[in-house]
Enzyme design. Structure first.
Site, PDB file in Angstrom:
ATOM      1  N   SER A   1      20.169  44.090 -18.786  1.00 36.52           N
ATOM      2  CA  SER A   1      19.476  43.558 -17.606  1.00 36.52           C
ATOM      3  C   SER A   1      20.455  43.115 -16.537  1.00 36.52           C
ATOM      4  CB  SER A   1      18.682  42.311 -17.988  1.00 36.52           C
ATOM      5  OG  SER A   1      17.900  42.543 -19.099  1.00 36.52           O
TER       6      SER A   1
ATOM      7  N   ASN B   1      17.311  42.412 -11.069  1.00 36.23           N
ATOM      8  CA  ASN B   1      17.362  41.016 -11.502  1.00 36.23           C
ATOM      9  C   ASN B   1      18.068  40.093 -10.517  1.00 36.23           C
ATOM     10  OD1 ASN B   1      15.780  40.863 -13.848  1.00 36.23           O
ATOM     11  ND2 ASN B   1      17.311  42.100 -14.917  1.00 36.23           N
TER      12      ASN B   1
HETATM   13  N1  3HC Z   1       1.999  49.676 -23.821  1.00 32.78           N
HETATM   14  C1  3HC Z   1       1.248  50.617 -23.247  1.00 32.78           C
HETATM   15  N2  3HC Z   1       0.386  50.386 -22.223  1.00 32.78           N
HETATM   16  C2  3HC Z   1       0.278  49.113 -21.783  1.00 32.78           C
HETATM   17  C3  3HC Z   1       1.035  48.065 -22.326  1.00 32.78           C
HETATM   18  C4  3HC Z   1       1.929  48.379 -23.388  1.00 32.78           C
HETATM   19  N3  3HC Z   1       2.690  47.464 -23.964  1.00 32.78           N
HETATM   20  N4  3HC Z   1       0.714  46.919 -21.656  1.00 32.78           N
HETATM   21  C5  3HC Z   1      -0.205  47.243 -20.726  1.00 32.78           C
HETATM   22  N5  3HC Z   1      -0.458  48.583 -20.807  1.00 32.78           N
HETATM   23  C6  3HC Z   1      -1.333  49.360 -19.938  1.00 32.78           C
HETATM   24  C7  3HC Z   1      -2.799  49.162 -20.213  1.00 32.78           C
HETATM   25  O1  3HC Z   1      -3.263  50.054 -21.210  1.00 32.78           O
HETATM   26  C8  3HC Z   1      -3.402  49.496 -18.868  1.00 32.78           C
HETATM   27  O2  3HC Z   1      -3.460  50.901 -18.666  1.00 32.78           O
HETATM   28  P1  3HC Z   1      -4.544  51.608 -17.705  1.00 32.78           P
HETATM   29  O3  3HC Z   1      -4.688  50.760 -16.468  1.00 32.78           O
HETATM   30  O4  3HC Z   1      -3.969  52.948 -17.437  1.00 32.78           O
HETATM   31  O5  3HC Z   1      -5.795  51.646 -18.479  1.00 32.78           O
HETATM   32  C9  3HC Z   1      -2.386  48.968 -17.880  1.00 32.78           C
HETATM   33  O6  3HC Z   1      -1.134  48.923 -18.595  1.00 32.78           O
HETATM   34  C10 3HC Z   1      -2.747  47.599 -17.389  1.00 32.78           C
HETATM   35  O7  3HC Z   1      -2.881  46.747 -18.511  1.00 32.78           O
HETATM   36  P2  3HC Z   1      -3.996  45.617 -18.650  1.00 32.78           P
HETATM   37  O8  3HC Z   1      -5.234  46.019 -17.884  1.00 32.78           O
HETATM   38  O9  3HC Z   1      -4.138  45.303 -20.102  1.00 32.78           O
HETATM   39  O10 3HC Z   1      -3.329  44.343 -18.027  1.00 32.78           O
HETATM   40  P3  3HC Z   1      -2.782  44.114 -16.576  1.00 32.78           P
HETATM   41  O11 3HC Z   1      -3.564  44.856 -15.559  1.00 32.78           O
HETATM   42  O12 3HC Z   1      -2.642  42.643 -16.476  1.00 32.78           O
HETATM   43  O13 3HC Z   1      -1.333  44.780 -16.631  1.00 32.78           O
HETATM   44  C11 3HC Z   1       0.971  44.613 -16.851  1.00 32.78           C
HETATM   45  C12 3HC Z   1      -0.360  44.365 -17.513  1.00 32.78           C
HETATM   46  C13 3HC Z   1       1.204  46.123 -16.689  1.00 32.78           C
HETATM   47  C14 3HC Z   1       2.023  44.041 -17.790  1.00 32.78           C
HETATM   48  C15 3HC Z   1       0.979  43.920 -15.444  1.00 32.78           C
HETATM   49  O14 3HC Z   1       0.601  42.576 -15.576  1.00 32.78           O
HETATM   50  C16 3HC Z   1       2.308  43.977 -14.751  1.00 32.78           C
HETATM   51  O15 3HC Z   1       2.661  44.967 -14.130  1.00 32.78           O
HETATM   52  N6  3HC Z   1       3.079  42.863 -14.826  1.00 32.78           N
HETATM   53  C17 3HC Z   1       4.397  42.756 -14.217  1.00 32.78           C
HETATM   54  C18 3HC Z   1       5.386  43.472 -15.083  1.00 32.78           C
HETATM   55  C19 3HC Z   1       6.767  43.374 -14.536  1.00 32.78           C
HETATM   56  O16 3HC Z   1       7.041  42.803 -13.504  1.00 32.78           O
HETATM   57  N7  3HC Z   1       7.725  43.975 -15.288  1.00 32.78           N
HETATM   58  C20 3HC Z   1       9.111  43.898 -14.956  1.00 32.78           C
HETATM   59  C21 3HC Z   1       9.694  42.738 -15.664  1.00 32.78           C
HETATM   60  S1  3HC Z   1      11.415  42.589 -15.315  1.00 32.78           S
HETATM   61  C22 3HC Z   1      12.148  43.571 -16.421  1.00 32.78           C
HETATM   62  O17 3HC Z   1      11.569  44.153 -17.280  1.00 32.78           O
HETATM   63  C23 3HC Z   1      13.628  43.662 -16.279  1.00 32.78           C
HETATM   64  C24 3HC Z   1      14.333  42.908 -17.354  1.00 32.78           C
HETATM   65  O18 3HC Z   1      15.704  43.163 -17.219  1.00 32.78           O
HETATM   66  C25 3HC Z   1      14.130  41.421 -17.321  1.00 32.78           C
END
Ligand code: 3HC
Length: 269
Positions: free
Chosen positions: A106, A177
């Site tokens: 990260s 980040n």
């Molecule tokens: N595996 C597969 N699919 C998943 C999943 C997983 N673990 N989690 C969620 N999904 C899918 C769902 O099936 C759904 O798919 P669809 O819309 O095609 O049917 C879609 O993602 C949306 O999921 P939900 O409806 O259950 O829930 P949300 O709409 O709240 O979405 C989320 C969840 C995608 C996690 C959304 O909240 C999001 O985008 N959050 C922000 C994530 C983010 O910012 N990530 C970056 C973090 S920083 C990082 O990773 C860097 C590191 O270095 C720190």
């Protein structure tokens, strides 16, 4: 994240070896992959046979020597320089000389990781985002010695995984980040100073900025230990007090409240 990376690679048709230090982590990883793919089966975007075939393409092992034939290794260990350099030293010994060594770090320097190997030209950052199966971005980081052919191969591999590669130079926190973590840290300061409740802070950022998750919920999702490690890399790397980690973040990590993975962070799970 390692399980997520294995999942997208297997889904794209690659034979994958998932390696961890103990069987329990491998079992947990395969369970996460199963659960994630099952979402797509339930939504009729994948059938049960396809799901079975994807999982069958993933072999698991605790033996690092099992990676000897890999054309690329994507390391996704704990965000700790000493652990990662040790892994890169071992990978350099066990893999083919022309294999690419990528890190899903990260924030840790790709140049430093490359320098402990005999192939800094074949060392590169492939920074996936959480949740890996959902998020389109892979931040590609070129170390000081990363060669153009390595970069091109990794860029084209990323596209074959169904992801979008965007590149940047090796600098603390890269782009993702460096921008995201100070925002999360500032949200923690706002909570720490009693400016607003956790719900208000997250609600303001969700409704006001159209973020899918508020910064405190996102911190829990990423892992508070990971957030603290990244803030420390930014603070040490730039020597600028604007990156000092919030004392509340440190206190939560000291208490073992690491977010979703430990059952408690800024929220309870
Ligand atoms: N595996 C597969 N699919 C998943 C999943 C997983 N673990 N989690 C969620 N999904 C899918 C769902 O099936 C759904 O798919 P669809 O819309 O095609 O049917 C879609 O993602 C949306 O999921 P939900 O409806 O259950 O829930 P949300 O709409 O709240 O979405 C989320 C969840 C995608 C996690 C959304 O909240 C999001 O985008 N959050 C922000 C994530 C983010 O910012 N990530 C970056 C973090 S920083 C990082 O990773 C860097 C590191 O270095 C720190």
């Amino acid at each position: 994240m390692g399980a997520g990376i294995a999942q997208v690679a297997a889904r794209a048709g690659f034979a994958v070896i998932m390696r961890d230090v103990a069987d329990e982590f491998l079992v947990r990883g395969v369970k996460a992959i199963d659960k994630s793919l099952q979402r797509d089966v339930d939504k009729e975007r994948l059938n049960a046979d396809e799901k079975g075939a994807i999982i069958a393409r993933i072999k698991t092992t605790t033996d690092i020597g099992a990676l000897s034939d890999a054309f690329i290794v994507v390391e996704a260990a704990t965000e700790d320089l000493a652990i990662k350099t040790e892994i890169f030293r071992s990978l350099d010994k066990v893999t083919k000389p022309d294999a690419i060594l990528a890190s899903n770090t990260s924030s840790i320097s790709i140049t430093k990781l490359g320098a402990v190997t005999r192939r800094p030209d074949k060392t590169i950052g492939m920074h996936f985002m959480n949740p890996v199966p959902v998020m389109k971005l892979v931040e590609i980081i070129r170390g000081a010695a990363t060669s153009d052919p390595t970069y091109e191969q990794v860029r084209s591999l990323t596209e074959r995984l169904g992801k979008i590669p965007l590149d940047c130079q090796d600098s603390p926190g890269f782009v993702s980040n460096r921008v995201l973590m100070p925002m999360i840290n500032e949200a923690i300061f706002a909570l720490h100073e009693g400016v607003a409740t956790r719900e208000s802070i997250d609600g303001i950022m969700k409704l006001g900025m159209n973020h899918p998750m508020g910064p405190l919920a996102l911190a829990d999702f990423i892992g508070l230990d990971v957030c603290l490690a990244i803030m420390n890399v930014l603070h040490d790397g730039f020597g600028d007090s604007k990156y000092r980690p919030c004392p509340l973040l440190k206190r939560y990590v000291d208490a073992g409240w690491l977010g979703k993975k430990s059952g408690r962070g800024f929220y309870e799970y």
